[in-house]
Design an enzyme around this catalytic site. Structure first.
Site, mmCIF file in Angstrom:
data_model
loop_
_atom_site.group_PDB
_atom_site.id
_atom_site.type_symbol
_atom_site.label_atom_id
_atom_site.label_comp_id
_atom_site.label_asym_id
_atom_site.label_seq_id
_atom_site.Cartn_x
_atom_site.Cartn_y
_atom_site.Cartn_z
ATOM 1 N N GLU A 65 134.492 -0.600 51.989
ATOM 2 C CA GLU A 65 133.805 0.124 50.907
ATOM 3 C C GLU A 65 134.454 1.477 50.623
ATOM 4 O OE1 GLU A 65 132.019 -1.659 49.242
ATOM 5 O OE2 GLU A 65 131.684 -3.236 50.710
ATOM 6 N N GLY A 66 135.760 1.531 50.726
ATOM 7 C CA GLY A 66 136.483 2.780 50.515
ATOM 8 C C GLY A 66 136.675 3.495 51.827
#
Length: 590
Positions: free
Chosen positions: A442-443
């Site tokens: 998620e980053g």
């Protein structure tokens, strides 16, 4: 086998006493009459039973067995299907979902507490529904009414799941170079062709359908991120009456063999002219997907808190029972050959670090949830806009700081066990492995730090930071508590560094990247100081009501301010050293 019991007393303290959530809900028209304090407590009680009694017992066996792939079919570990069937009976997937499409419509302040329980009980199990909740959010915000009415009700029920298909083998952070294509069809649908990797829950045997949200490019799309569109691609096509039809041209090519979260299927997904439907506007897919990604970033941040809480519970239980050596001040357990290791200073340092960071994270997660509720439900335009600005500012802090401190906490919890912490049956090494991914997906946390400093502070001249600082300063001035002056000192440190970096960035293109991680950590410690000051203020006022609970809260606040908050001093020194030390070596000298 390690056990997990949801920290309900502390969750109620944060929700009701520190943030007075019921009063907030009562003044928000969409929530008034839907949820109150009693409703919230009943939901938390039931969630504690589901996570502690249904999900937690599967965590180790799920890790040992893992998800299995054979000829495109994924099988989840023994017990997962039965547990998931029971889990969705409670409507947990749709807890915060739109009531108009079958969701429960509960506020995010309540949902973050449930998510913590879910991740603490079993991160792998949690991910199957976490991705569904995020997909529902994006569909609800951006899809047509027809798509919403067709897909959201069975997704909220948990009969259908969701996935997020962004990453490709050559394109991770740089999504502008994705190759997946979407060809318009005569009937208004699109033929999706391409391959995606690292897709959580892309294939599984828990639900009858999986709804993939896929980033792809139209034939005439502009180059780069501005040419990305978002498409809804079901595993099984859906008939006009909502029933399931034939299989779509979607397949799972393999699953990854991972360090942790082994019971979660991380898939390679192939789309071979699969039928998809546009979500939102053409070439605006990245913005639509970020609705889901921002939800997932907070959710994955909470994975760090949940794993840390589970590690803490195990470590405390062990430290109270394991006897080794005598206390520095002399024998404590005089009837035994040695004292419990909880008497030793270093063990206490580790346990208190986990406790302080986990309880601080829990409170800060609730605070971010409060801003999400205001942004979504407030009828006051100014309040809504301010909340939206704070959500944008604080989401990267929550994702990265929760997970960085979550790993630190899980390592401390493992260390308390000594050699036993390295042995699988105790559960601590699994938590270290499971929480590690939260810093990556998620980053990555490095990207979160760049987002915070580069986009949310430097790019807008620190406007959102000033909004947050004004709230913190107002609290410190209104509550002449023991920690008010220290909170102000740390806030001024953050503001001064932010101003300095704004100036440095004008002359040095490397400065933002060089300072971003340390800056995010410093921001995180100041944010935790704010919520710890708030918790300490309430605990001091109510100390006579329950000296055991509130006394422990005050002692933990003291530890945070005396032993953890001073980390900001070294972070400041590192930031002010600038980018030059990073570029003293040529590439070939590494």
């Amino acid at each position: 086998m390690p056990e997990y019991n949801a920290p309900l007393r502390d969750m109620r303290f944060v929700l009701h006493e520190v943030f007075d959530a019921p009063a907030l809900w009562a003044r928000l028209p969409a929530l008034a009459g839907t949820v109150d304090g009693d409703t919230a407590d009943a939901i938390l009680e039931e969630a504690a039973k589901v996570t502690g009694q249904l999900i937690a017992p599967l965590n180790r066996s799920g890790d040992e067995e893992g998800a299995q792939w054979q000829a495109g079919v994924v099988t989840t570990p023994k017990g997962f299907r039965e547990a998931y069937a029971t889990y969705i009976e409670g409507g947990w997937v749709g807890l915060s979902g739109n009531p108009e499409c079958g969701g429960m419509g509960m506020p995010k302040m309540l949902a973050v507490a449930f998510e913590e329980m879910l991740y603490a009980a079993g991160s792998s199990f949690a991910l199957y529904s976490a991705l569904s909740s995020g997909a529902c959010l994006a569909i609800d915000a951006h899809a047509s009414d027809e798509l919403k009415n067709t897909y959201l009700p069975p997704m909220y029920e948990g009969r259908w799941a969701g996935s997020m298909c962004l990453t490709e083998a050559h394109a991770g952070t740089d999504l502008g170079i994705i190759r997946t294509r979407a060809e318009p069809q005569a009937d208004g649908s699109y033929a999706i062709t391409g391959s995606k990797i690292f897709i959580t829950g892309g294939e599984q045997d828990l639900t009858e359908n999986i709804v993939h949200l896929v980033l792809a490019k139209l034939p005439d799309a502009p180059a780069g991120p501005k040419g990305i569109s978002l498409f809804l691609v079901p595993k099984v096509l859906v008939n006009a009456d909502g029933s399931l039809g034939g299989k779509n041209a979607v397949s799972c090519g393999s699953i990854e063999h991972k360090m942790g979260i082994k019971a979660s299927a991380t898939c390679v997904m192939n789309f071979d002219g699969a039928t998809g439907f546009l979500v939102g506007e053409p070439n605006r897919g990245l913005a639509a997907m970020f609705t889901m990604m921002n939800y997932e970033r907070l959710s994955i941040g909470i994975q760090g808190i949940g794993c840390a809480e589970a590690s803490y519970q195990n470590a405390v239980a062990y430290a109270r029972e394991r006897i080794q050596s005598r206390a520095p001040s002399g024998p404590v357990a005089k009837d035994k050959a040695a004292d419990p290791i909880i008497v030793h200073p270093d063990v206490r340092r580790m346990l208190l670090t986990i406790k302080a960071m986990t309880e601080g994270g829990r409170a800060f997660a609730c605070y971010v949830g409060q801003q999400l509720d205001l942004a979504k439900f407030s009828a006051d335009a100014d309040e809504k806009n301010d909340a939206e600005a704070l959500v944008a500012l604080l989401t990267p802090v929550a994702k990265a700081f929760f997970t960085d401190s979550g790993l630190e906490s899980c390592v401390h919890g493992q260390q308390v066990f000594g050699g036993h912490g390295y042995i699988r049956e105790w559960g601590q090494e699994q938590l270290v492995r499971d929480v590690r991914i939260a810093q990556i997906y998620e980053g990555t946390n490095g990207i979160q730090a760049l987002d915070l400093l580069g986009r949310k502070v430097v790019a807008n001249g620190g406007a959102a930071l000033r909004l947050f600082a004004a709230e913190v300063r107002d609290f410190a001035h209104r509550h002449e508590s023991e920690y008010a002056s220290e909170l102000l000192t740390e806030l001024e440190r953050l503001e001064a560094l932010s101003g300095w970096l704004l100036e440095q960035a004008k002359a040095d293109p490397h400065e933002v990247g060089a300072a971003s991680v340390e800056y995010l950590h410093l921001f995180g410690y100041v944010a935790y100081a704010y919520v710890w000051a708030r918790m300490a203020t309430v605990a001091q006022q109510r100390l006579d009501e329950d000296r055991d609970f509130y006394g422990a809260k005050l002692a933990t606040a003291e530890f945070y301010f005396r032993r953890l908050l001073p980390r900001t001093l070294s972070l400041e020194a590192s930031i002010r050293a600038g980018s030059a030390p990073l570029y003293g070596l040529a590439a070939e000298q590494f």
